[in-house]
Design an enzyme around this catalytic site. Structure first.
Site: not given
Ligand SMILES: [Zn+2]
Length: 169
Positions: A45, A50, A92-93, A134-135, A138
């Site tokens: 995701g 991000q 998380c990236l 999660h997204e 963000h």
């Molecule tokens: Zn994330």
């Protein structure tokens, strides 16, 4: 084009993103680039903040390329319903190399627009439900570490500060 992933500490990750209002070729290109960037970073995701773009837009593929039909684009998403509880490791990236147990809804319904602006609703369970939450978080400037204990969060922040000092973040 593969965008570099913005890391924790960049203010773009902690502010609410702006709604997408124009559904044009530029948006389609951005969405394609976001999938490419997500796969390059080995993620399932990715939200636009991000990659430094404060727009309400996220891409998800919890099968990581296995099922082309699993590719999901969420434009201006809103969580309509969340039920049950599911506690799993989450990462998380933008906070690489850290993972924590996070309790989330187990079955989640999201309402969003597709890449052409058409509204749809989708219900996901388990990992997909987690990705929706999660997204969408963000896009509201919220990171998963806001869902863990203050103690664990502070520990992660302290470790990151060390990495920043060492030039490794
Ligand atoms: Zn994330």
């Amino acid at each position: 084009m593969i965008y570099p992933i913005v890391k924790y500490g960049n203010p773009v990750l902690e502010k609410a993103a702006e709604p997408v209002t124009i559904f044009d070729g530029e948006l389609q290109k951005l969405i394609a680039d976001m999938f490419e960037s997500m796969y390059a970073a080995h993620g399932v995701g990715l939200a636009a903040p991000q990659i430094g773009i404060a727009k309400r837009l996220a891409v998800i593929d919890v099968t990581f390329k296995e099922d082309p039909d699993a590719k999901l684009v969420l434009v201006n998403p809103e969580i309509l319903h969340s039920e049950g509880r599911n506690r799993q490791n989450e990462g998380c990236l933008s906070i690489p190399d850290f993972r924590e147990q996070v309790t989330r809804g187990r079955k989640v319904t999201v309402k969003a627009q597709d890449m052409h602006g058409k509204w749809f609703e989708k219900t996901g369970e388990d990992l997909l439900a987690r990705a929706f939450l999660h997204e969408t978080d963000h896009l509201n400037g919220k990171l998963y570490i806001s869902h863990i204990s203050a103690l664990k969060r502070d520990l992660i922040k302290r470790k990151i500060r060390k990495l920043v000092k060492a030039g490794e973040w």
